[in-house]
Design an enzyme around this catalytic site. Sequence first.
Site: not given
Ligand code: 5GP
Length: 120
Positions: A100, A106
Amino acid sequence: MSEDSNTASCLFCRIIAGEIPAKIVRQDDRAVAFEDVNPQAPTHVLVVPRQHIGTLNDLTVQQEALVGHLIAMARDIARERGHAEAGYRTVFNCNAAAGQTVFHVHLHLLGGRTLSWPPG
Ligand code: 5GP
Ligand code: ZN
């Protein structure tokens, strides 16, 4: 972390508030779905609650229905994009060991290709 809007410091609160642009896929009074900026599959959509919740660890009993709503929204998008029959994946990453990076709960919706298991 606060469960209210956290637009000063939280990237996804800022996207929800319209302060940072994103390709919105679907939204309602409780949740917003938008395209992941770095897609890992032909469909890679993030479904987030409007309410700021840092991680699944912060989830209260009162918010359990909200998580069900996120899953139902992801299911509807998957169906709309024709992934229902072939299959798709929904994932919540929680904290560092799961990868994360954005600390606003999310749900990842991934579809449109064959996804391996177990994940890395
Ligand atoms: P996590 O790694 O926290 O589960 O997922 C975070 C997700 O947010 C990642 O897949 C990354 O590509 C996405 N993400 C990060 N920054 C942004 C952004 O500024 N806009 C969008 N649409 N997605 C983002
Ligand atoms: Zn937030």
